[in-house]
Scaffold this motif. Structure first.
Motif, PDB file in Angstrom:
ATOM      1  N   PRO A 236      12.044  -6.715  -0.349  1.00 13.16           N
ATOM      2  CA  PRO A 236      10.917  -6.126   0.378  1.00 13.16           C
ATOM      3  C   PRO A 236      10.464  -7.037   1.514  1.00 13.16           C
ATOM      4  CG  PRO A 236      10.142  -7.112  -1.663  1.00 13.16           C
ATOM      5  CD  PRO A 236      11.630  -7.235  -1.685  1.00 13.16           C
ATOM      6  N   ALA A 237       9.953  -6.461   2.562  1.00 12.71           N
ATOM      7  CA  ALA A 237       9.467  -7.238   3.698  1.00 12.71           C
ATOM      8  C   ALA A 237       8.282  -8.099   3.262  1.00 12.71           C
ATOM      9  CB  ALA A 237       9.045  -6.310   4.837  1.00 12.71           C
ATOM     10  N   THR A 238       8.190  -9.285   3.837  1.00 16.01           N
ATOM     11  CA  THR A 238       7.108 -10.203   3.513  1.00 16.01           C
ATOM     12  C   THR A 238       5.954  -9.979   4.479  1.00 16.01           C
ATOM     13  OG1 THR A 238       8.752 -11.814   2.759  1.00 16.01           O
ATOM     14  CG2 THR A 238       6.531 -12.625   3.143  1.00 16.01           C
ATOM     15  N   LEU A 239       4.921  -9.316   4.002  1.00 15.84           N
ATOM     16  CA  LEU A 239       3.735  -9.019   4.808  1.00 15.84           C
ATOM     17  C   LEU A 239       2.493  -9.464   4.052  1.00 15.84           C
ATOM     18  CD1 LEU A 239       4.555  -5.347   5.905  1.00 15.84           C
ATOM     19  CD2 LEU A 239       4.746  -7.377   7.348  1.00 15.84           C
ATOM     20  N   SER A 240       1.463  -9.849   4.798  1.00 20.13           N
ATOM     21  CA  SER A 240       0.198 -10.169   4.143  1.00 20.13           C
ATOM     22  C   SER A 240      -0.388  -8.882   3.557  1.00 20.13           C
ATOM     23  CB  SER A 240      -0.788 -10.772   5.148  1.00 20.13           C
ATOM     24  OG  SER A 240      -1.206  -9.790   6.085  1.00 20.13           O
ATOM     25  N   GLU A 241      -1.278  -9.031   2.613  1.00 18.65           N
ATOM     26  CA  GLU A 241      -1.884  -7.860   1.971  1.00 18.65           C
ATOM     27  C   GLU A 241      -2.619  -6.989   2.991  1.00 18.65           C
ATOM     28  OE1 GLU A 241      -5.076  -6.764  -1.606  1.00 18.65           O
ATOM     29  OE2 GLU A 241      -4.301  -8.813  -1.405  1.00 18.65           O
ATOM     30  N   GLU A 242      -3.317  -7.634   3.918  1.00 14.28           N
ATOM     31  CA  GLU A 242      -4.063  -6.885   4.931  1.00 14.28           C
ATOM     32  C   GLU A 242      -3.117  -6.130   5.865  1.00 14.28           C
ATOM     33  OE1 GLU A 242      -7.343  -7.613   8.531  1.00 14.28           O
ATOM     34  OE2 GLU A 242      -6.477  -9.318   7.442  1.00 14.28           O
ATOM     35  N   THR A 243      -2.033  -6.806   6.295  1.00 14.17           N
ATOM     36  CA  THR A 243      -1.073  -6.174   7.197  1.00 14.17           C
ATOM     37  C   THR A 243      -0.382  -5.001   6.519  1.00 14.17           C
ATOM     38  OG1 THR A 243      -0.684  -8.292   8.305  1.00 14.17           O
ATOM     39  CG2 THR A 243       0.945  -6.577   8.663  1.00 14.17           C
ATOM     40  N   HIS A 244      -0.028  -5.184   5.245  1.00 14.16           N
ATOM     41  CA  HIS A 244       0.622  -4.114   4.488  1.00 14.16           C
ATOM     42  C   HIS A 244      -0.313  -2.921   4.324  1.00 14.16           C
ATOM     43  CE1 HIS A 244       2.207  -1.959   0.952  1.00 14.16           C
ATOM     44  NE2 HIS A 244       3.384  -2.356   1.390  1.00 14.16           N
ATOM     45  N   THR A 245      -1.582  -3.184   4.034  1.00 10.27           N
ATOM     46  CA  THR A 245      -2.562  -2.104   3.881  1.00 10.27           C
ATOM     47  C   THR A 245      -2.718  -1.327   5.183  1.00 10.27           C
ATOM     48  OG1 THR A 245      -3.780  -3.318   2.165  1.00 10.27           O
ATOM     49  CG2 THR A 245      -4.971  -1.581   3.332  1.00 10.27           C
ATOM     50  N   ASN A 246      -2.807  -2.053   6.300  1.00  8.40           N
ATOM     51  CA  ASN A 246      -2.931  -1.389   7.598  1.00  8.40           C
ATOM     52  C   ASN A 246      -1.693  -0.546   7.907  1.00  8.40           C
ATOM     53  OD1 ASN A 246      -5.437  -2.536   8.030  1.00  8.40           O
ATOM     54  ND2 ASN A 246      -4.655  -4.261   9.220  1.00  8.40           N
ATOM     55  N   LEU A 247      -0.530  -1.064   7.523  1.00  8.58           N
ATOM     56  CA  LEU A 247       0.710  -0.315   7.736  1.00  8.58           C
ATOM     57  C   LEU A 247       0.703   0.982   6.938  1.00  8.58           C
ATOM     58  CD1 LEU A 247       3.594   0.059   8.758  1.00  8.58           C
ATOM     59  CD2 LEU A 247       4.370  -1.435   6.896  1.00  8.58           C
ATOM     60  N   MET A 248       0.325   0.898   5.670  1.00  8.94           N
ATOM     61  CA  MET A 248       0.298   2.099   4.823  1.00  8.94           C
ATOM     62  C   MET A 248      -0.741   3.106   5.311  1.00  8.94           C
ATOM     63  SD  MET A 248       2.696   1.979   2.636  1.00  8.94           S
ATOM     64  CE  MET A 248       3.622   1.182   3.937  1.00  8.94           C
ATOM     65  N   ASP A 249      -1.844   2.601   5.832  1.00  9.56           N
ATOM     66  CA  ASP A 249      -2.857   3.502   6.405  1.00  9.56           C
ATOM     67  C   ASP A 249      -2.280   4.246   7.610  1.00  9.56           C
ATOM     68  OD1 ASP A 249      -4.714   2.754   4.519  1.00  9.56           O
ATOM     69  OD2 ASP A 249      -5.774   1.338   5.828  1.00  9.56           O
ATOM     70  N   SER A 250      -1.525   3.520   8.443  1.00  3.87           N
ATOM     71  CA  SER A 250      -0.918   4.147   9.623  1.00  3.87           C
ATOM     72  C   SER A 250       0.123   5.178   9.214  1.00  3.87           C
ATOM     73  CB  SER A 250      -0.270   3.077  10.510  1.00  3.87           C
ATOM     74  OG  SER A 250      -1.237   2.229  11.085  1.00  3.87           O
ATOM     75  N   VAL A 251       0.955   4.834   8.233  1.00  2.49           N
ATOM     76  CA  VAL A 251       1.988   5.753   7.753  1.00  2.49           C
ATOM     77  C   VAL A 251       1.356   7.011   7.180  1.00  2.49           C
ATOM     78  CG1 VAL A 251       3.769   6.083   5.990  1.00  2.49           C
ATOM     79  CG2 VAL A 251       3.728   3.977   7.348  1.00  2.49           C
ATOM     80  N   THR A 252       0.357   6.831   6.343  1.00  2.00           N
ATOM     81  CA  THR A 252      -0.336   7.974   5.734  1.00  2.00           C
ATOM     82  C   THR A 252      -0.938   8.875   6.804  1.00  2.00           C
ATOM     83  OG1 THR A 252      -0.840   6.659   3.757  1.00  2.00           O
ATOM     84  CG2 THR A 252      -2.142   8.654   4.111  1.00  2.00           C
ATOM     85  N   SER A 253      -1.522   8.266   7.816  1.00  2.00           N
ATOM     86  CA  SER A 253      -2.137   9.026   8.897  1.00  2.00           C
ATOM     87  C   SER A 253      -1.100   9.832   9.672  1.00  2.00           C
ATOM     88  CB  SER A 253      -2.875   8.070   9.851  1.00  2.00           C
ATOM     89  OG  SER A 253      -3.381   8.767  10.962  1.00  2.00           O
ATOM     90  N   ILE A 254       0.059   9.222   9.946  1.00  4.35           N
ATOM     91  CA  ILE A 254       1.128   9.923  10.668  1.00  4.35           C
ATOM     92  C   ILE A 254       1.625  11.117   9.865  1.00  4.35           C
ATOM     93  CG2 ILE A 254       3.519   9.729  11.468  1.00  4.35           C
ATOM     94  CD1 ILE A 254       2.844   6.770  12.170  1.00  4.35           C
ATOM     95  N   LEU A 255       1.881  10.898   8.576  1.00  6.38           N
ATOM     96  CA  LEU A 255       2.399  11.974   7.725  1.00  6.38           C
ATOM     97  C   LEU A 255       1.413  13.137   7.642  1.00  6.38           C
ATOM     98  CD1 LEU A 255       3.957   9.895   4.796  1.00  6.38           C
ATOM     99  CD2 LEU A 255       5.110  10.859   6.794  1.00  6.38           C
ATOM    100  N   LYS A 256       0.121  12.805   7.550  1.00  4.40           N
ATOM    101  CA  LYS A 256      -0.900  13.855   7.515  1.00  4.40           C
ATOM    102  C   LYS A 256      -0.949  14.601   8.845  1.00  4.40           C
ATOM    103  CE  LYS A 256      -5.788  14.619   6.406  1.00  4.40           C
ATOM    104  NZ  LYS A 256      -7.073  13.981   6.004  1.00  4.40           N
ATOM    105  N   TYR A 257      -0.817  13.869   9.933  1.00  3.59           N
ATOM    106  CA  TYR A 257      -0.898  14.446  11.270  1.00  3.59           C
ATOM    107  C   TYR A 257       0.227  15.448  11.526  1.00  3.59           C
ATOM    108  CZ  TYR A 257      -2.959  14.007  15.971  1.00  3.59           C
ATOM    109  OH  TYR A 257      -3.634  14.228  17.141  1.00  3.59           O
ATOM    110  N   ILE A 258       1.416  15.162  10.988  1.00  4.19           N
ATOM    111  CA  ILE A 258       2.549  16.076  11.211  1.00  4.19           C
ATOM    112  C   ILE A 258       2.720  17.067  10.063  1.00  4.19           C
ATOM    113  CG2 ILE A 258       3.758  14.391  12.644  1.00  4.19           C
ATOM    114  CD1 ILE A 258       5.623  13.835  10.283  1.00  4.19           C
ATOM    115  N   GLU A 259       1.779  17.047   9.096  1.00  9.13           N
ATOM    116  CA  GLU A 259       1.767  17.986   7.972  1.00  9.13           C
ATOM    117  C   GLU A 259       3.017  17.845   7.096  1.00  9.13           C
ATOM    118  OE1 GLU A 259      -0.264  21.944   9.222  1.00  9.13           O
ATOM    119  OE2 GLU A 259       0.862  21.231  10.991  1.00  9.13           O
TER     120      GLU A 259
END
Length: 407
Positions: A236-259
């Motif tokens: 797995p990629a080595t990311l800080s907890e904050e960076t990983h959380t922000n990434l997952m928030d962005s991914v979730t937002s994209i997936l919701k945006y494109i339905e």
């Protein structure tokens, strides 16, 4: 016979892993392919129980006739799926037509074309600056539009494997790249994006009923010498907890945006000035060794889990423990006909190496890497630390030598 229909496959990698997974689950596997050479190599596909050739793989009357014929022969079709661009949407349409469990068809359609998905996400904060040049736009007008924006990335909207992705740092490179892409596909528009400097990550995602069931983050090592060729994967990629959380928030937002509520996809993203930016999103698991990388690290056969989702099964395997995995891909620095390959056994014998894969046969013409398909071997290594996994993989890769006869 309970049957799963696959639309297209590669000879190896995640798409082939999926067919093997379907067979392991006890299903009769049917492969529709547009590659005639697969029939000449039929003995190399023992996991494909029935192979059907169609000159063009599209949602067509011909495809539906073949599906009807399968039903008449006693095949009870339980799922239709593809792990190959651009057939993912075709398989989803077919599933929808047959009344089977299917993925988010509209979202898959959007992902299939890079300009289509960019326009849909135009107001989303992860979208970089871009412009779309029509196929018939005069060169002078194209240059006028982008002359203050270098460096830029040029792409053909419907392509994969970095085949049609070109970096342009000045007007000369832009002109050369634009003319090259137009010659390759004269009727295609060209997507031009700002170049985003930063480490690139793949996020492998499986979604069920709008909830993310799996999200694996992989760091990519990219060689820019010729094109955008990924030569290394760290999971797995080595990311800080904050960076990983922000990434997952962005991914979730994209997936919701494109339905996108059901199915699998992978996103390629870069962290630029502390903001996540979307490079690409593709409607399938990554190809190549991705399924093996995740399986070696977590024990999850992601291709098999996607098959289960296709069948309407909602279960998902949990991760018990995680190892660090590094895959290094091997390319060549010149063009020639392959005479021999040495070092595979020596590389395989190194402690920590889990797999050595060599693709080309003797006599094959090898070229410098202009697409992902021009990666000719890889070494997969696993260890308790990311540094050690990479060290092992790189050491093993040095053992593999390609001997070419210049053309």
């Amino acid at each position: 016979m309970n049957t799963i229909v696959f639309i297209g496959t590669n000879k190896s990698g995640s798409s082939r892993d999926a067919i093997r997974a379907a067979e392991e689950l006890g299903y009769f596997t049917v492969l529709f392919t547009d590659r005639e050479n697969f029939f000449r190599q039929r003995e190399e596909f023992p996991d494909v129980h029935l192979m059907i050739y169609l000159k063009k793989l599209s949602f067509s009357e011909e495809l539906i006739r073949e599906i009807d014929r399968l039903s008449e022969l006693g095949n009870s079709i339980k799922g239709c799926i593809s792990f190959i661009d651009p057939f993912v949407y075709v398989a989803a349409r077919l599933s929808e037509y047959l009344g089977l469990a299917h993925f988010s068809t509209k979202a898959l359609y959007r992902m299939e074309d890079k300009t289509r998905i960019r326009d849909h996400l135009v107001t989303h904060p992860t979208t970089p600056t871009y412009t779309i040049l029509p196929f018939d736009a005069p060169l002078k007008l194209c240059i006028e539009k982008i002359k203050e924006q270098f460096p830029l990335v040029l792409k053909i909207p419907v392509s994969n494997g970095s085949k049609d992705v070109i970096l342009a740092k000045n007007i000369e490179e832009f002109t050369e790249g634009l003319l090259f892409l137009r010659k390759k596909d004269p009727r295609s528009s060209i997507l031009v994006e700002e170049f985003l400097n930063g480490i690139q990550y793949i996020i492998e995602v499986v979604v069920c009923n709008g909830k993310i069931k799996f999200a694996g983050v992989v760091e990519q090592k990219i060689d820019h010498k010729y094109r955008f060729i990924v030569t290394g994967y760290e999971y797995p990629a080595t990311l800080s907890e904050e960076t990983h959380t922000n990434l997952m928030d962005s991914v979730t937002s994209i997936l919701k945006y494109i339905e996108f509520t059901d199915g699998s996809c992978h996103l390629e993203m870069r962290l630029v000035n502390d903001e996540w930016k979307l490079i690409e999103i593709n409607p399938r698991i990554s190809g190549g060794a991705m399924n093996e990388i995740i399986m070696e690290s977590t024990g999850i056969n992601l291709a098999k889990e996607i098959i289960k989702l296709t069948l309407g099964l909602k279960s998902f395997q949990t991760i018990n423990e995680q190892k660090y995995v590094y895959v290094h891909y091997i390319t060549v620095n010149s063009t020639g006909r392959l005479l021999k390959i040495t070092g595979k056994n020596r590389a395989s014998a190194i402690n920590g190496v889990r797999k050595v894969y060599v693709k080309p046969r003797k006599g094959t013409i090898l070229t410098i890497p202009l697409s992902m398909g021009d990666r000719y071997a890889y070494v997969l290594a696993a260890s308790d630390t990311p540094e050690e996994a990479k060290r092992i993989a790189m050491k093993a890769a040095k053992e593999i030598k390609f001997y070419l006869v210049p053309l």
